[in-house]
Design a protein around this motif. Structure first.
Motif, PDB file in Angstrom:
ATOM      1  N   LYS A 117       0.833  -1.214   0.000  1.00 34.73           N
ATOM      2  CA  LYS A 117       0.000   0.000   0.000  1.00 34.73           C
ATOM      3  C   LYS A 117       0.869   1.267   0.000  1.00 34.73           C
ATOM      4  N   ILE A 118       2.072   1.162   0.554  1.00 31.31           N
ATOM      5  CA  ILE A 118       2.996   2.302   0.475  1.00 31.31           C
ATOM      6  C   ILE A 118       3.389   2.526  -0.986  1.00 31.31           C
ATOM      7  N   LEU A 119       3.721   1.418  -1.650  1.00 31.72           N
ATOM      8  CA  LEU A 119       4.175   1.529  -3.035  1.00 31.72           C
ATOM      9  C   LEU A 119       3.064   2.028  -3.964  1.00 31.72           C
ATOM     10  N   SER A 120       1.860   1.526  -3.753  1.00 34.20           N
ATOM     11  CA  SER A 120       0.761   1.856  -4.675  1.00 34.20           C
ATOM     12  C   SER A 120       0.179   3.237  -4.413  1.00 34.20           C
ATOM     13  N   GLY A 121       0.507   3.822  -3.251  1.00 36.14           N
ATOM     14  CA  GLY A 121      -0.067   5.133  -2.922  1.00 36.14           C
ATOM     15  C   GLY A 121      -1.444   5.010  -2.277  1.00 36.14           C
ATOM     16  N   ASP A 122      -1.873   3.774  -1.986  1.00 36.68           N
ATOM     17  CA  ASP A 122      -3.196   3.592  -1.373  1.00 36.68           C
ATOM     18  C   ASP A 122      -3.180   4.027   0.089  1.00 36.68           C
ATOM     19  N   GLU A 123      -1.999   4.036   0.697  1.00 34.47           N
ATOM     20  CA  GLU A 123      -1.911   4.544   2.070  1.00 34.47           C
ATOM     21  C   GLU A 123      -0.830   5.606   2.145  1.00 34.47           C
ATOM     22  N   TYR A 124      -1.229   6.731   2.674  1.00 31.71           N
ATOM     23  CA  TYR A 124      -0.327   7.873   2.835  1.00 31.71           C
ATOM     24  C   TYR A 124       0.156   7.936   4.276  1.00 31.71           C
ATOM     25  N   TRP A 125       1.426   8.245   4.448  1.00 32.95           N
ATOM     26  CA  TRP A 125       1.992   8.260   5.804  1.00 32.95           C
ATOM     27  C   TRP A 125       2.439   9.662   6.194  1.00 32.95           C
ATOM     28  N   CYS A 126       2.533   9.876   7.516  1.00 33.24           N
ATOM     29  CA  CYS A 126       3.222  11.068   8.022  1.00 33.24           C
ATOM     30  C   CYS A 126       4.118  10.647   9.182  1.00 33.24           C
ATOM     31  N   GLN A 127       4.957  11.584   9.603  1.00 36.69           N
ATOM     32  CA  GLN A 127       6.021  11.258  10.560  1.00 36.69           C
ATOM     33  C   GLN A 127       5.773  11.942  11.909  1.00 36.69           C
ATOM     34  N   GLY A 128       5.509  11.164  12.930  1.00 38.68           N
ATOM     35  CA  GLY A 128       5.268  11.718  14.265  1.00 38.68           C
ATOM     36  C   GLY A 128       6.481  11.571  15.161  1.00 38.68           C
ATOM     37  N   TYR A 129       7.495  12.385  14.901  1.00 45.37           N
ATOM     38  CA  TYR A 129       8.695  12.387  15.743  1.00 45.37           C
ATOM     39  C   TYR A 129       8.663  13.594  16.696  1.00 45.37           C
ATOM     40  N   SER A 130       8.670  14.815  16.111  1.00 41.65           N
ATOM     41  CA  SER A 130       8.869  16.028  16.924  1.00 41.65           C
ATOM     42  C   SER A 130       7.692  16.303  17.851  1.00 41.65           C
ATOM     43  N   GLU A 131       8.024  16.900  18.985  1.00 42.53           N
ATOM     44  CA  GLU A 131       7.004  17.334  19.951  1.00 42.53           C
ATOM     45  C   GLU A 131       7.372  18.734  20.412  1.00 42.53           C
ATOM     46  N   PRO A 132       6.409  19.457  21.007  1.00 43.33           N
ATOM     47  CA  PRO A 132       6.783  20.755  21.570  1.00 43.33           C
ATOM     48  C   PRO A 132       7.865  20.493  22.635  1.00 43.33           C
ATOM     49  N   GLY A 133       9.037  21.069  22.482  1.00 38.69           N
ATOM     50  CA  GLY A 133      10.112  20.845  23.456  1.00 38.69           C
ATOM     51  C   GLY A 133      11.012  19.668  23.105  1.00 38.69           C
ATOM     52  N   SER A 134      10.654  18.879  22.115  1.00 45.27           N
ATOM     53  CA  SER A 134      11.520  17.761  21.708  1.00 45.27           C
ATOM     54  C   SER A 134      11.661  17.755  20.200  1.00 45.27           C
ATOM     55  N   VAL A 153      -2.021   2.332  25.075  1.00 35.65           N
ATOM     56  CA  VAL A 153      -2.869   3.516  25.177  1.00 35.65           C
ATOM     57  C   VAL A 153      -1.936   4.721  25.082  1.00 35.65           C
ATOM     58  N   VAL A 154      -2.135   5.513  24.016  1.00 34.12           N
ATOM     59  CA  VAL A 154      -1.197   6.589  23.708  1.00 34.12           C
ATOM     60  C   VAL A 154      -1.804   7.942  24.082  1.00 34.12           C
ATOM     61  N   ASN A 155      -1.017   8.757  24.797  1.00 35.42           N
ATOM     62  CA  ASN A 155      -1.428  10.120  25.155  1.00 35.42           C
ATOM     63  C   ASN A 155      -0.253  11.070  24.922  1.00 35.42           C
ATOM     64  N   GLY A 156      -0.559  12.226  24.329  1.00 35.17           N
ATOM     65  CA  GLY A 156       0.514  13.208  24.127  1.00 35.17           C
ATOM     66  C   GLY A 156       0.277  14.026  22.874  1.00 35.17           C
ATOM     67  N   GLN A 157       1.340  14.684  22.421  1.00 32.37           N
ATOM     68  CA  GLN A 157       1.201  15.564  21.255  1.00 32.37           C
ATOM     69  C   GLN A 157       2.448  15.546  20.382  1.00 32.37           C
ATOM     70  N   LYS A 158       2.224  15.544  19.073  1.00 34.78           N
ATOM     71  CA  LYS A 158       3.296  15.744  18.092  1.00 34.78           C
ATOM     72  C   LYS A 158       3.096  17.110  17.449  1.00 34.78           C
ATOM     73  N   ILE A 159       4.178  17.670  16.902  1.00 38.65           N
ATOM     74  CA  ILE A 159       4.057  18.990  16.250  1.00 38.65           C
ATOM     75  C   ILE A 159       4.908  19.027  14.991  1.00 38.65           C
ATOM     76  N   ALA A 167      -2.818  12.288   5.608  1.00 41.91           N
ATOM     77  CA  ALA A 167      -2.266  10.955   5.860  1.00 41.91           C
ATOM     78  C   ALA A 167      -3.308   9.958   6.357  1.00 41.91           C
ATOM     79  N   ASP A 168      -3.077   8.683   6.023  1.00 42.25           N
ATOM     80  CA  ASP A 168      -3.895   7.585   6.547  1.00 42.25           C
ATOM     81  C   ASP A 168      -3.225   6.955   7.761  1.00 42.25           C
ATOM     82  N   MET A 169      -1.890   7.028   7.794  1.00 39.75           N
ATOM     83  CA  MET A 169      -1.130   6.380   8.867  1.00 39.75           C
ATOM     84  C   MET A 169      -0.049   7.338   9.358  1.00 39.75           C
ATOM     85  N   ILE A 170       0.320   7.186  10.634  1.00 37.08           N
ATOM     86  CA  ILE A 170       1.435   7.970  11.180  1.00 37.08           C
ATOM     87  C   ILE A 170       2.396   6.995  11.868  1.00 37.08           C
ATOM     88  N   PHE A 171       3.699   7.152  11.585  1.00 36.25           N
ATOM     89  CA  PHE A 171       4.656   6.376  12.384  1.00 36.25           C
ATOM     90  C   PHE A 171       5.157   7.282  13.493  1.00 36.25           C
TER      91      PHE A 171
END
Ligand SMILES: Cc1cc2nc3c(=O)[nH]c(=O)nc-3n(C[C@H](O)[C@H](O)[C@H](O)COP(=O)(O)OP(=O)(O)OC[C@H]3O[C@@H](n4cnc5c(N)ncnc54)[C@H](O)[C@@H]3O)c2cc1C
Length: 399
Positions: A117-134, A153-159, A167-171
Motif C-alpha cells: 500500500k505504500i508503493l501503490s499510494g493507497d496509504e499515505y503516511w506522516c512522521q510523528g517524531y517532533s514534539e513541543p520541546g523535543s 494507550v497513547v497520550n501526548g502531542q506531536k508537532i 495521511a492515513d497512517m502515522i509512524f
C-alpha cells in the motif's frame, strides 16, 4: 565509481525521458513547475499509480520488496529526469522513510500489511517524531504509550507533522519506559490516523499554506502488533530512518533547475533597462553557488555509489543535508531578487492549486516567493543544520 555515462545509461535516460513525456499529464507538470510544494493529493496519487504500474516506484528498495534493481547511476539519471519533467514529488514518509524500516525490522505480517500500500499510494503516511520541546533533543519526547492487555494507550502531542491532514497512517516515537536512560525507553508505533482519540490541527506557515500540523493523542488505543520489533528499542529504528531521510535531502537536480530559472529571469531585460545577470556582484554570487552545486553533486554520487555497494547511509548524509539546503536557500534568494517587485504580491494560487486567478506578474513569478518562504525551513526540518554539524563533529571527525 565510474562517473561517465555508459551507452546503456544513455539508452536508459532516453527510456525514462520518453516514459515521462508520454505519461505525465502536462497540466500536472505545470502545477509542479509553479508550486512544487502544493500539488493536490489526487494528482500525486494518480502519478504514483502510474509509476507503480511501471515498476519504477521505489528505486531505493531491494528488488524483493518492489525495488527496481537499478545501478547508482541509473538512480541518479532517473532523479534528474524526474526533476526536469516536473513530475510531482511523491510523499517521502512512506517510500523513503517508514518503508525501509518495515522491510528491515518489521514482521512478515507487517510487511504484507503495509509495504504494497505504500508503493501503490493507497496509504499515505506522516512522521510523528517532533514534539513541543523535543525537536533537536528528540530523545526527550514525552508522548506516552502504556500497555493495556494487547493494546498500547497513547497520550501526548506531536508537532510540525507535515501532511498529517492528508495521511492515513502515522509512524510515531512514543515513550514506553520513563525510568531508564531517555534513548532506551522509546518504541516505534504505526498508528491509523482514524483511530478514535487522534486529532489533527493545522499550522499555517508564513507562505500562507497548509503543510504542517499538530497531532494530538487522547487515549488512542494501538494494537501491540503495530509496534516495530522490540519494545524500548525504537531509538535504533528511528536513527536508521533518519539516515534514509537525509540522503534524499541534497536536492541537486532541483537546484540545477533553479539555477536555470535564475539565469532565465535574471537574463531578461528589466523595465529600467539592462539585465541583472550583467551585474558583476549578482553574477559572482550565482557562479559561486553553481560551483558549490557541482561539488555537492559529486559528493552525492559518491554516497550513492557507497549505498550501491551495500553500505547503509551513515552520518556522512549530514553533509548533503547541510550543503543541499544552504544552496537551495541561496538560490531561492537570488530568484526573489531577480523578480524584484513581482515577488511581492500575495497570490493564493501559490499555495492552493484549486484557485484559478491570473497571476499579477509574469508566469515565471508564480510560486517563487511562496517556495522561498516555505523552504526557509529546509535548514530546520530533517534535523537542523546545527545538529547535523554536531553529528559530523562527533561521528566523522571524532571531536
Ligand atoms: C517545515 C517543517 C516540516 C517538518 N516536518 C516534520 C515532520 O513531518 N515530522 C516531524 O516529526 N517533525 C517535523 N519537523 C520538525 C523538525 O524536525 C524540528 O523542527 C527540528 O528537528 C528542530 O527542532 P525544534 O523545532 O524543536 O527546534 P529546537 O530543537 O528547539 O532548536 C532551536 C534552535 O536551536 C538550535 N539547537 C538546538 N540544539 C542545539 C545543539 N545541541 N547545538 C547547536 N544548536 C542547537 C537548532 O539548530 C535551532 O536553530 C518539521 C519542521 C519544519 C520546520
Amino acid at each position: 565509481m565510474d562517473m561517465m555515462f555508459s551507452d546503456a545509461d544513455l539508452v536508459f535516460r532516453d527510456e525514462v525521458k520518453t516514459f515521462f513525456a508520454e505519461n505525465l499529464p502536462p497540466a500536472v507538470a505545470n502545477i509542479v513547475r509553479r508550486t512544487p510544494s502544493y500539488v493536490a493529493k489526487d494528482d500525486v496519487v494518480a502519478w504514483q499509480k502510474t509509476l507503480y504500474k511501471k515498476g519504477w516506484i521505489a528505486p531505493g528498495w531491494p528488488v524483493e520488496y518492489g525495488g527496481t534493481g537499478w545501478t547508482p547511476m541509473q538512480k541518479f539519471i532517473y532523479g534528474e529526469e524526474y526533476q526536469s519533467a516536473y513530475a510531482p514529488r511523491l510523499s517521502s514518509f512512506g517510500i523513503t522513510m517508514v518503508g525501509p524500516v518495515i522491510y528491515t525490522f518489521g514482521t512478515d505480517t507487517q510487511k504484507a500489511r503495509y509495504l504494497e500500500k505504500i508503493l501503490s499510494g493507497d496509504e499515505y503516511w506522516c512522521q510523528g517524531y517532533s514534539e513541543p520541546g523535543s525537536g533537536s533533543d528528540l530523545a526527550s519526547l514525552q508522548t506516552r504509550a502504556v500497555l493495556d492487555g494487547d493494546e498500547y494507550v497513547v497520550n501526548g502531542q506531536k508537532i510540525w507533522t507535515s501532511q498529517a491532514h492528508r495521511a492515513d497512517m502515522i509512524f510515531c516515537l512514543v515513550r514506553t519506559n520513563p525510568d531508564v536512560k531517555k534513548q532506551e525507553g522509546i518504541s516505534f508505533l504505526l498508528i491509523d490516523m482514524k483511530t478514535p482519540g487522534l486529532s489533527v490541527k493545522p499550522i499555517i506557515t508564513m507562505d500562507g499554506g497548509h503543510y504542517l500540523n499538530e497531532v494530538f493523542f487522547d487515549d488512542v488505543r494501538v494494537p501491540v502488533e503495530n509496534r516495530i520489533a522490540e519494545e524500548n528499542k525504537g531509538w535504533t529504528y528511528a536513527k536508521f530512518l533518519l539516515g534514509h531521510e537525509r540522503t534524499g535531502i541534497a536536492g541537486v537536480s532541483k537546484s540545477k533547475q533553479v539555477v536555470a530559472k535564475v539565469k532565465q529571469i535574471a537574463g531578461t531585460e528589466r523595465s529600467e533597462g539592462g539585465k541583472l545577470l550583467d551585474d558583476a556582484d549578482y553574477r559572482n554570487r550565482l557562479s559561486r553557488i553553481e560551483v558549490d552545486l557541482m561539488a555537492l553533486e559529486i559528493t552525492n554520487l559518491r554516497m550513492m555509489a557507497a549505498m550501491g555497494a551495500g553500505k547503509t547511509p551513515g552520518p556522512e548524509s549530514s553533509t548533503l543535508k547541510i550543503r543541499g539546503t544552504q544552496i537551495e536557500q541561496e538560490l531561492n534568494e537570488l530568484l526573489v531578487e531577480a523578480l524584484g517587485y513581482y515577488a511581492l504580491p500575495y497570490d493564493a494560487s501559490q499555495v492552493r492549486p484549486d484557485v484559478n486567478e491570473a497571476p499579477v506578474g509574469p508566469d515565471y513569478s508564480v510560486g517563487v516567493m511562496s517556495e522561498r518562504l516555505l523552504r526557509r525551513a529546509a535548514s530546520i526540518y530533517g534535523g537542523s543544520n546545527e545538529i547535523q554539524k554536531n553529528i559530523i563533529a562527533k561521528a566523522i571527525l571524532g571531536l
